[in-house]
Scaffold this active site. Structure first.
Site, PDB file in Angstrom:
ATOM      1  N   GLY A   1       5.060   1.285  -3.742  1.00  0.00           N
ATOM      2  CA  GLY A   1       4.750   0.898  -5.106  1.00  0.00           C
ATOM      3  C   GLY A   1       5.895   1.245  -6.033  1.00  0.00           C
ATOM      4  O   GLY A   1       6.717   0.399  -6.377  1.00  0.00           O
TER       5      GLY A   1
ATOM      6  N   GLN B   1      -8.477  13.222 -45.248  1.00  0.00           N
ATOM      7  CA  GLN B   1      -7.058  13.325 -44.912  1.00  0.00           C
ATOM      8  C   GLN B   1      -6.800  13.410 -43.407  1.00  0.00           C
ATOM      9  O   GLN B   1      -5.766  12.911 -42.928  1.00  0.00           O
ATOM     10  CB  GLN B   1      -6.434  14.529 -45.628  1.00  0.00           C
ATOM     11  CG  GLN B   1      -6.270  14.300 -47.130  1.00  0.00           C
ATOM     12  CD  GLN B   1      -5.533  15.435 -47.802  1.00  0.00           C
ATOM     13  OE1 GLN B   1      -5.541  16.571 -47.320  1.00  0.00           O
ATOM     14  NE2 GLN B   1      -4.887  15.140 -48.923  1.00  0.00           N
TER      15      GLN B   1
ATOM     16  N   GLY C   1     -18.213   8.034 -32.479  1.00  0.00           N
ATOM     17  CA  GLY C   1     -19.113   7.625 -31.409  1.00  0.00           C
ATOM     18  C   GLY C   1     -19.087   6.127 -31.159  1.00  0.00           C
ATOM     19  O   GLY C   1     -19.233   5.668 -30.015  1.00  0.00           O
TER      20      GLY C   1
ATOM     21  N   PRO D   1       0.801  -1.225   0.000  1.00  0.00           N
ATOM     22  CA  PRO D   1       0.000   0.000   0.000  1.00  0.00           C
ATOM     23  C   PRO D   1       0.833   1.274   0.000  1.00  0.00           C
ATOM     24  O   PRO D   1       0.462   2.271  -0.627  1.00  0.00           O
ATOM     25  CB  PRO D   1      -0.835  -0.122   1.282  1.00  0.00           C
ATOM     26  CG  PRO D   1      -0.997  -1.595   1.468  1.00  0.00           C
ATOM     27  CD  PRO D   1       0.299  -2.189   1.015  1.00  0.00           C
TER      28      PRO D   1
ATOM     29  N   GLN E   1     -10.843   7.729 -31.727  1.00  0.00           N
ATOM     30  CA  GLN E   1     -11.187   8.915 -32.508  1.00  0.00           C
ATOM     31  C   GLN E   1     -11.599   8.537 -33.928  1.00  0.00           C
ATOM     32  O   GLN E   1     -12.562   9.088 -34.473  1.00  0.00           O
ATOM     33  CB  GLN E   1     -10.003   9.884 -32.537  1.00  0.00           C
ATOM     34  CG  GLN E   1     -10.361  11.298 -32.958  1.00  0.00           C
ATOM     35  CD  GLN E   1     -11.177  12.032 -31.895  1.00  0.00           C
ATOM     36  OE1 GLN E   1     -11.303  11.565 -30.763  1.00  0.00           O
ATOM     37  NE2 GLN E   1     -11.736  13.167 -32.262  1.00  0.00           N
TER      38      GLN E   1
ATOM     39  N   THR F   1       6.070   3.107 -13.244  1.00  0.00           N
ATOM     40  CA  THR F   1       5.359   4.167 -13.958  1.00  0.00           C
ATOM     41  C   THR F   1       6.259   4.854 -14.987  1.00  0.00           C
ATOM     42  O   THR F   1       7.489   4.730 -14.938  1.00  0.00           O
ATOM     43  CB  THR F   1       4.848   5.230 -12.973  1.00  0.00           C
ATOM     44  OG1 THR F   1       5.992   5.885 -12.368  1.00  0.00           O
ATOM     45  CG2 THR F   1       3.975   4.625 -11.885  1.00  0.00           C
TER      46      THR F   1
ATOM     47  N   THR G   1      -0.870  -9.642  -8.968  1.00  0.00           N
ATOM     48  CA  THR G   1      -1.425 -10.338 -10.129  1.00  0.00           C
ATOM     49  C   THR G   1      -1.536 -11.836  -9.872  1.00  0.00           C
ATOM     50  O   THR G   1      -0.605 -12.465  -9.363  1.00  0.00           O
ATOM     51  CB  THR G   1      -0.538 -10.084 -11.357  1.00  0.00           C
ATOM     52  OG1 THR G   1      -0.504  -8.682 -11.628  1.00  0.00           O
ATOM     53  CG2 THR G   1      -1.084 -10.810 -12.578  1.00  0.00           C
TER      54      THR G   1
ATOM     55  N   GLU H   1       4.762  -2.225 -13.719  1.00  0.00           N
ATOM     56  CA  GLU H   1       6.154  -2.482 -14.112  1.00  0.00           C
ATOM     57  C   GLU H   1       6.983  -1.198 -14.046  1.00  0.00           C
ATOM     58  O   GLU H   1       7.978  -1.051 -14.763  1.00  0.00           O
ATOM     59  CB  GLU H   1       6.235  -3.089 -15.527  1.00  0.00           C
ATOM     60  CG  GLU H   1       5.522  -4.419 -15.690  1.00  0.00           C
ATOM     61  CD  GLU H   1       6.265  -5.576 -15.053  1.00  0.00           C
ATOM     62  OE1 GLU H   1       7.446  -5.404 -14.686  1.00  0.00           O
ATOM     63  OE2 GLU H   1       5.656  -6.651 -14.915  1.00  0.00           O
TER      64      GLU H   1
END
Length: 385
Positions: free
Chosen positions: A128, A280, A341, A125, A337, A366, A155, A364
């Site tokens: 990290g 384009q 939508g 905790p 993008q 930051t 994990t 792994e």
């Protein structure tokens, strides 16, 4: 591995990923679970031990070969790779790098076959990005080690058969010098795994907190035996460097998939009576994505070559991880993008990958930690002021 044999492995994995796993991606995401038949198929293919030595039942791939394999595995949900990633990576490498011959013989064949699922219990905790500050402790009581503390975001913890646990064994030593590693089987009294975490993405890959309350393990559980005492931090850093190249290659595979999804959509979707691929500005998004993917692939392969040669096991892995994690997020954003939508809708692949990709800039190490590692390695004393 013989070049022809390795080519066959890549072809088999590619078929497995694209024909069996890709069609199940939406189901895995919705149920937050990897199907049992996929897990069993991965075991039979040797995917639980591709990076482990052949003498222990693994495939013994080099880092360069492993990177190419990860390109294929990265083409689908990252939860597939996560299922066996710790066995091949940070957990399995703990024993490869620091284990005694007896520990390797007892555990690595079962880890390589997938009989045993291993977890790497380092993060806490309050420890990290800088694991040297970990507070989990282990003290010797006669011929038994007693472990107390807590780990976070571990994990495969809910499924693990054994944990590679990092604990402080010399509280008076400098932070990086007093940490050791222990083999702690699941089910050991005092070891508790919390319910699995509810994450933003990467569903099907389970993480959870793990608690140690007077967990007792024999002296033989100390990784490396007496020679491994207080050497756990160095072991962890060596494993993580390998893991950074490994995970970077996974991101390159995901970027390839995102480019393919973008090209496929722009080649079929019409707007104003025209295919959007004729616009384009859409072409620009796809060109930038392809360029990022291409550059990431080259960066990872070069880092893997240097890692195998032993000429760069620090800066290269950090550069690859830093670039690839930022790169795949840019490519994912462009893919959404391009889809407009539709890219924001659940059930569309690029929406899922957008959520999945965000974690890569955090675990792994930051992006900010990679910047620090790279800069300090280049600047030396100048970085300390």
């Amino acid at each position: 591995m013989d070049a022809a044999d390795f080519s066959d492995v890549l072809s088999e994995v590619r078929r497995f990923v694209r024909e069996r796993v890709v069609p199940l991606e939406a189901e895995i995401d919705e149920k937050d679970e990897m199907p049992a038949d996929i897990r069993e198929a991965a075991r039979k293919m040797g995917l639980f031990g591709f990076a482990l030595p052949e003498e222990y039942g693994g495939l013994g791939l080099s880092m360069y070969e492993e990177a190419q394999l990860m390109f294929e595995l990265g083409y689908t949900t990252p939860s597939l790779r996560s299922m066996f990633g710790t066995n091949n990576g940070i957990a399995g490498h703990v024993l490869m790098v620091g284990g005694t011959e007896e520990q390797k013989a007892a555990w690595l064949p079962r880890i390589a076959s997938g009989e045993v699922l291993a977890s790497f219990a380092l993060t806490e905790p309050d420890a990290g990005s800088d694991p040297s500050t970990l507070t989990t402790r282990a003290h010797l009581d006669g011929d038994t080690w007693v472990i107390n503390g807590a780990k976070r975001y571990i994990t495969n913890a809910p499924l693990a058969d054994v944990f590679m646990v990092f604990a402080r064994t010399d509280p008076d030593a400098p932070r990086t010098r007093g940490i050791s590693t222990f083999l702690v089987p699941a089910g050991t009294p005092g070891l508790t795994v919390a319910p699995r975490d509810h994450k933003m993405g990467q569903f099907g890959a389970w993480t959870a907190d793990v608690y140690f309350d007077d967990v007792r393990v024999p002296a033989s559980a100390l990784v490396g035996g007496e020679d491994g005492l207080n050497r756990g931090f160095a072991t962890a850093m060596g494993c993580i460097a390998h893991g950074r190249v490994h995970i970077s290659a996974l991101m390159v595979g995901m970027a390839e998939r995102l480019v393919d999804e973008s090209v496929g959509y722009a080649s079929t979707r019409r707007q104003s009576g025209k295919l959007i691929g004729s616009f384009q500005l859409v072409q620009g998004l796809i060109a930038d994505a392809q360029t990022d993917y291409y550059t990431g692939r080259a960066t990872v392969l070069e880092a893997a070559r240097a890692f195998d040669a032993g000429t760069d096991t620090k800066i290269g892995p950090s550069c690859a991880k830093y670039f690839a994690s930022e790169m795949v997020c840019r490519v994912a954003d462009r893919a959404v993008q391009v889809h407009g939508g539709a890219g924001y809708m659940r059930g569309v692949a690029v929406e899922r990958f957008y959520r999945d990709a965000r974690l890569f800039r955090i675990y792994e190490g930051t992006s900010q930690i990679q910047q620090v590692i790279i800069a300090k390695a280049l600047l030396g004393e100048a970085a300390r002021g």
